[in-house]
Write a protein that holds these residues in place. Structure first.
Motif, PDB file in Angstrom:
ATOM      1  N   VAL A   4       0.900  -1.356   0.067  1.00  0.00           N
ATOM      2  CA  VAL A   4       0.001   0.008   0.093  1.00  0.00           C
ATOM      3  C   VAL A   4       0.988   1.365  -0.001  1.00  0.00           C
ATOM      4  O   VAL A   4       2.034   1.382   0.662  1.00  0.00           O
ATOM      5  CB  VAL A   4      -0.890   0.107   0.960  1.00  0.00           C
ATOM      6  CG1 VAL A   4      -1.878  -1.123   1.189  1.00  0.00           C
ATOM      7  CG2 VAL A   4      -0.203   0.416   2.453  1.00  0.00           C
ATOM      8  N   ALA A   5       0.475   2.254  -0.684  1.00  0.00           N
ATOM      9  CA  ALA A   5       1.295   3.675  -0.659  1.00  0.00           C
ATOM     10  C   ALA A   5       1.333   4.001   0.576  1.00  0.00           C
ATOM     11  O   ALA A   5       0.439   4.023   1.742  1.00  0.00           O
ATOM     12  CB  ALA A   5       0.344   4.542  -1.477  1.00  0.00           C
ATOM     13  N   ASN A   6       2.449   4.515   1.217  1.00  0.00           N
ATOM     14  CA  ASN A   6       2.852   5.026   2.455  1.00  0.00           C
ATOM     15  C   ASN A   6       3.393   6.558   2.304  1.00  0.00           C
ATOM     16  O   ASN A   6       3.846   7.124   3.430  1.00  0.00           O
ATOM     17  CB  ASN A   6       3.547   4.216   3.169  1.00  0.00           C
ATOM     18  CG  ASN A   6       4.939   3.782   2.620  1.00  0.00           C
ATOM     19  OD1 ASN A   6       5.481   4.486   1.766  1.00  0.00           O
ATOM     20  ND2 ASN A   6       5.828   2.732   3.063  1.00  0.00           N
ATOM     21  N   TYR A   7       3.674   7.150   1.170  1.00  0.00           N
ATOM     22  CA  TYR A   7       4.257   8.443   1.008  1.00  0.00           C
ATOM     23  C   TYR A   7       3.339   9.502   1.481  1.00  0.00           C
ATOM     24  O   TYR A   7       3.880  10.475   1.604  1.00  0.00           O
ATOM     25  CB  TYR A   7       4.992   8.663  -0.447  1.00  0.00           C
ATOM     26  CG  TYR A   7       3.760   8.947  -1.281  1.00  0.00           C
ATOM     27  CD1 TYR A   7       3.643  10.247  -1.835  1.00  0.00           C
ATOM     28  CD2 TYR A   7       3.285   7.788  -2.109  1.00  0.00           C
ATOM     29  CE1 TYR A   7       2.551  10.461  -2.657  1.00  0.00           C
ATOM     30  CE2 TYR A   7       1.971   8.164  -3.151  1.00  0.00           C
ATOM     31  CZ  TYR A   7       1.957   9.494  -3.223  1.00  0.00           C
ATOM     32  OH  TYR A   7       0.970   9.733  -4.413  1.00  0.00           O
ATOM     33  N   ILE A   8       1.975   9.374   1.542  1.00  0.00           N
ATOM     34  CA  ILE A   8       1.174  10.045   2.118  1.00  0.00           C
ATOM     35  C   ILE A   8       0.769   9.070   3.297  1.00  0.00           C
ATOM     36  O   ILE A   8       0.073   8.070   3.420  1.00  0.00           O
ATOM     37  CB  ILE A   8      -0.229  10.169   1.425  1.00  0.00           C
ATOM     38  CG1 ILE A   8       0.161  10.931   0.025  1.00  0.00           C
ATOM     39  CG2 ILE A   8      -1.340  11.172   2.178  1.00  0.00           C
ATOM     40  CD1 ILE A   8      -0.812  11.040  -1.103  1.00  0.00           C
ATOM     41  N   PRO A   9       1.164   9.712   4.686  1.00  0.00           N
ATOM     42  CA  PRO A   9       1.153   8.741   5.777  1.00  0.00           C
ATOM     43  C   PRO A   9      -0.411   8.244   6.138  1.00  0.00           C
ATOM     44  O   PRO A   9      -0.456   7.033   6.369  1.00  0.00           O
ATOM     45  CB  PRO A   9       1.559   9.602   6.999  1.00  0.00           C
ATOM     46  CG  PRO A   9       2.528  10.764   6.208  1.00  0.00           C
ATOM     47  CD  PRO A   9       1.818  10.803   4.866  1.00  0.00           C
ATOM     48  N   GLU A  10      -1.340   9.035   5.990  1.00  0.00           N
ATOM     49  CA  GLU A  10      -2.713   8.611   6.140  1.00  0.00           C
ATOM     50  C   GLU A  10      -3.049   7.482   5.267  1.00  0.00           C
ATOM     51  O   GLU A  10      -3.942   6.849   5.816  1.00  0.00           O
ATOM     52  CB  GLU A  10      -3.779  10.028   6.177  1.00  0.00           C
ATOM     53  CG  GLU A  10      -3.715  10.823   7.293  1.00  0.00           C
ATOM     54  CD  GLU A  10      -4.386   9.933   8.694  1.00  0.00           C
ATOM     55  OE1 GLU A  10      -3.609  10.272   9.547  1.00  0.00           O
ATOM     56  OE2 GLU A  10      -5.394   9.432   8.477  1.00  0.00           O
TER      57      GLU A  10
ATOM     58  N   ASP B  30       1.811  -2.012  -7.219  1.00  0.00           N
ATOM     59  CA  ASP B  30       3.126  -2.542  -7.772  1.00  0.00           C
ATOM     60  C   ASP B  30       4.138  -1.571  -8.032  1.00  0.00           C
ATOM     61  O   ASP B  30       3.429  -0.002  -7.486  1.00  0.00           O
ATOM     62  CB  ASP B  30       2.594  -3.089  -9.220  1.00  0.00           C
ATOM     63  CG  ASP B  30       2.292  -2.155 -10.405  1.00  0.00           C
ATOM     64  OD1 ASP B  30       2.509  -1.027 -10.035  1.00  0.00           O
ATOM     65  OD2 ASP B  30       1.705  -2.451 -11.326  1.00  0.00           O
ATOM     66  N   ALA B  31       5.119  -1.854  -8.644  1.00  0.00           N
ATOM     67  CA  ALA B  31       6.188  -0.698  -8.524  1.00  0.00           C
ATOM     68  C   ALA B  31       5.715   0.733  -9.413  1.00  0.00           C
ATOM     69  O   ALA B  31       6.362   1.780  -8.972  1.00  0.00           O
ATOM     70  CB  ALA B  31       7.444  -1.116  -9.232  1.00  0.00           C
TER      71      ALA B  31
ATOM     72  N   GLY C  32       2.894   2.106  -8.951  1.00  0.00           N
ATOM     73  CA  GLY C  32       1.888   2.590  -8.493  1.00  0.00           C
ATOM     74  C   GLY C  32       0.287   2.270  -8.984  1.00  0.00           C
ATOM     75  O   GLY C  32      -0.611   2.961  -8.575  1.00  0.00           O
ATOM     76  N   ASN C  33       0.426   1.104  -9.712  1.00  0.00           N
ATOM     77  CA  ASN C  33      -0.846   0.720  -9.920  1.00  0.00           C
ATOM     78  C   ASN C  33      -1.504  -0.471  -9.104  1.00  0.00           C
ATOM     79  O   ASN C  33      -0.423  -1.292  -8.835  1.00  0.00           O
ATOM     80  CB  ASN C  33      -1.041   0.227 -11.586  1.00  0.00           C
ATOM     81  CG  ASN C  33      -0.666   1.347 -12.468  1.00  0.00           C
ATOM     82  OD1 ASN C  33      -1.215   2.378 -12.230  1.00  0.00           O
ATOM     83  ND2 ASN C  33       0.152   1.015 -13.559  1.00  0.00           N
ATOM     84  N   SER C  34      -2.704  -0.700  -8.855  1.00  0.00           N
ATOM     85  CA  SER C  34      -3.317  -1.954  -8.139  1.00  0.00           C
ATOM     86  C   SER C  34      -2.711  -3.239  -8.818  1.00  0.00           C
ATOM     87  O   SER C  34      -2.947  -3.352  -9.760  1.00  0.00           O
ATOM     88  CB  SER C  34      -4.651  -1.654  -8.014  1.00  0.00           C
ATOM     89  OG  SER C  34      -5.353  -2.833  -7.254  1.00  0.00           O
ATOM     90  N   VAL C  35      -2.140  -4.016  -7.894  1.00  0.00           N
ATOM     91  CA  VAL C  35      -1.910  -5.303  -8.277  1.00  0.00           C
ATOM     92  C   VAL C  35      -2.859  -6.170  -8.812  1.00  0.00           C
ATOM     93  O   VAL C  35      -2.888  -6.371  -9.749  1.00  0.00           O
ATOM     94  CB  VAL C  35      -0.969  -6.041  -7.365  1.00  0.00           C
ATOM     95  CG1 VAL C  35      -0.537  -7.391  -7.801  1.00  0.00           C
ATOM     96  CG2 VAL C  35       0.429  -5.248  -7.052  1.00  0.00           C
ATOM     97  N   ARG C  36      -3.932  -6.279  -7.922  1.00  0.00           N
ATOM     98  CA  ARG C  36      -5.025  -7.126  -8.331  1.00  0.00           C
ATOM     99  C   ARG C  36      -6.045  -6.362  -9.395  1.00  0.00           C
ATOM    100  O   ARG C  36      -6.543  -6.981 -10.240  1.00  0.00           O
ATOM    101  CB  ARG C  36      -6.100  -7.304  -7.088  1.00  0.00           C
ATOM    102  CG  ARG C  36      -5.458  -8.260  -6.157  1.00  0.00           C
ATOM    103  CD  ARG C  36      -6.269  -8.018  -4.776  1.00  0.00           C
ATOM    104  NE  ARG C  36      -6.095  -9.023  -3.860  1.00  0.00           N
ATOM    105  CZ  ARG C  36      -6.263  -9.015  -2.286  1.00  0.00           C
ATOM    106  NH1 ARG C  36      -6.966  -7.650  -1.978  1.00  0.00           N
ATOM    107  NH2 ARG C  36      -5.940 -10.022  -1.516  1.00  0.00           N
ATOM    108  N   GLY C  37      -5.965  -4.856  -9.403  1.00  0.00           N
ATOM    109  CA  GLY C  37      -6.756  -4.044 -10.247  1.00  0.00           C
ATOM    110  C   GLY C  37      -6.194  -4.531 -11.817  1.00  0.00           C
ATOM    111  O   GLY C  37      -7.150  -4.692 -12.472  1.00  0.00           O
ATOM    112  N   VAL C  38      -5.084  -4.506 -11.942  1.00  0.00           N
ATOM    113  CA  VAL C  38      -4.388  -4.712 -13.268  1.00  0.00           C
ATOM    114  C   VAL C  38      -4.859  -6.335 -13.540  1.00  0.00           C
ATOM    115  O   VAL C  38      -5.285  -6.380 -14.800  1.00  0.00           O
ATOM    116  CB  VAL C  38      -2.751  -4.554 -13.058  1.00  0.00           C
ATOM    117  CG1 VAL C  38      -2.459  -5.124 -14.449  1.00  0.00           C
ATOM    118  CG2 VAL C  38      -2.459  -3.052 -13.171  1.00  0.00           C
ATOM    119  N   GLU C  39      -4.609  -7.117 -12.606  1.00  0.00           N
ATOM    120  CA  GLU C  39      -4.962  -8.494 -13.190  1.00  0.00           C
ATOM    121  C   GLU C  39      -6.356  -8.619 -13.338  1.00  0.00           C
ATOM    122  O   GLU C  39      -6.711  -9.180 -14.297  1.00  0.00           O
ATOM    123  CB  GLU C  39      -4.693  -9.568 -11.964  1.00  0.00           C
ATOM    124  CG  GLU C  39      -3.107  -9.519 -11.488  1.00  0.00           C
ATOM    125  CD  GLU C  39      -2.224 -10.212 -12.717  1.00  0.00           C
ATOM    126  OE1 GLU C  39      -2.984 -11.128 -13.568  1.00  0.00           O
ATOM    127  OE2 GLU C  39      -1.255 -10.246 -12.566  1.00  0.00           O
TER     128      GLU C  39
END
Ligand code: GLN
Length: 312
Positions: free
Chosen positions: A28-34, A285-286, A288-295
């Motif tokens: 999950v993205a963590n560069y935006i802390p929330e 993924d690397a 920034g796209n949802s892994v399951r979303g792409v699949e």
């Protein structure tokens, strides 16, 4: 043929949901802390057809912030505010081949490359008309109301979290100011951009918004027009070439329909004149796209024959 497909569409979604639920890759993205606080197991898929049928599985009522998926709709509003010719002088339509947050600008044409990457999206949002920050925000929220069919709100904790850590986006805005690509009031433009990214939606909303773009700009559930029909082709073209960032080429090749992702883990995709698709699963993924979303979208495209150049 959509009618044949319709009878079994729910079971297609149920099968995909149970198949990809076990896929545990990504972070999950963590560069935006929330944003890092989200439950990574949340997973939903929703389809809304242009005649208003709804098929949905999983956590489709789970709320999340729209993030980069907002860029598509803000671009439509900027086009409505200024027309295609002017907007093109301020934001290009060329894919960068780089990450969504890359600090690249087209210095030759004095524009950010496209409205789907952060730099171009900040410039696009700075174009939205209104007397002051409040009116501009209200026009954006009103636009999202037309696309979703209900009032929308900004998640203030996500907004303040991004505003206080968004130094990279702030740097881009300063660079664009330096090149004369954006007007003076960049803090106001950034605030508006961060708020637009922090608008709260769910997976059902994503599919309705996508279906609205598939339906020539008319929300198929409410019947209300959300965006001028003449800009649909501009919006969908730039989604197709730039919406999945540095995965856009491979996406066009394997999925073959315009789509947009966001770091919340959402992806929405548009099958013109047929349906809108929304997927939500936070691990990315690397690129920034949802892994399951792409699949899920790759599988759906194959199973329902959605690729524009295969079945169109
Ligand atoms: N608000 C996020 C940012 O500007 C949106 C990025 C995204 O969803 N890819 O970094």
């Amino acid at each position: 043929d959509l009618e044949i497909v319709s009878s079994s569409l729910l079971s297609v979604l149920q099968d995909l949901h149970s198949k990809y639920k076990s896929l545990q890759e990504g972070a999950v993205a963590n560069y935006i802390p929330e944003l890092a606080k989200v439950n990574p197991d949340l997973f939903s898929i929703c389809i809304v057809t242009v005649d208003g049928q709804v098929y949905e599985v999983g956590d489709y009522q789970q709320l999340f912030t729209i993030q980069s998926m907002s860029k598509v709709f803000a671009y439509g509003l900027a086009l409505e505010d200024h027309g295609r010719d002017y907007v093109l002088t301020r934001v290009g339509v060329e894919p960068t081949g780089e990450a969504f947050n890359s600090i690249v600008l087209d210095e030759r044409s004095k524009r950010p490359y496209n409205p789907m990457v952060n730099a171009g999206a900040i410039a696009t949002t700075s174009l939205i008309k209104g007397e002051g920050a409040t009116e501009r925000l209200n026009r954006i929220l009103e636009m999202f109301r037309r696309y979703t069919g209900h009032d929308v709100f900004v998640d203030m904790s996500i907004f303040t979290s991004e505003r206080s850590t968004g130094h990279r986006n702030r740097a881009m805005a300063h660079l664009m100011l330096n090149f004369g690509m954006i007007d003076q009031n960049i803090e106001e433009a950034l605030d508006l951009y961060f708020k637009q990214c922090a608008v709260i939606v769910n997976c059902h909303d994503l599919a309705v918004m996508a279906a609205t773009l598939a339906n020539k700009g008319i929300n198929p559930i409410t019947g209300e027009r959300a965006v001028d029909h003449q800009y649909i082709k501009d919006i969908l073209s730039v989604m197709y070439t730039c919406g999945m960032y540095n995965f856009a080429g491979e996406w066009a090749y394997t999925v073959g329909i315009p789509a947009k992702s966001g770091v919340c883990g959402g992806i929405f995709a548009v099958v013109p004149n047929q349906m809108g698709i929304g997927v939500f699963s936070p691990p990315l993924d690397a690129r920034g796209n949802s892994v399951r979303g792409v699949e899920v979208c790759q599988a759906l495209s194959q199973q329902l024959c959605l690729h524009l150049f295969e079945c169109g």
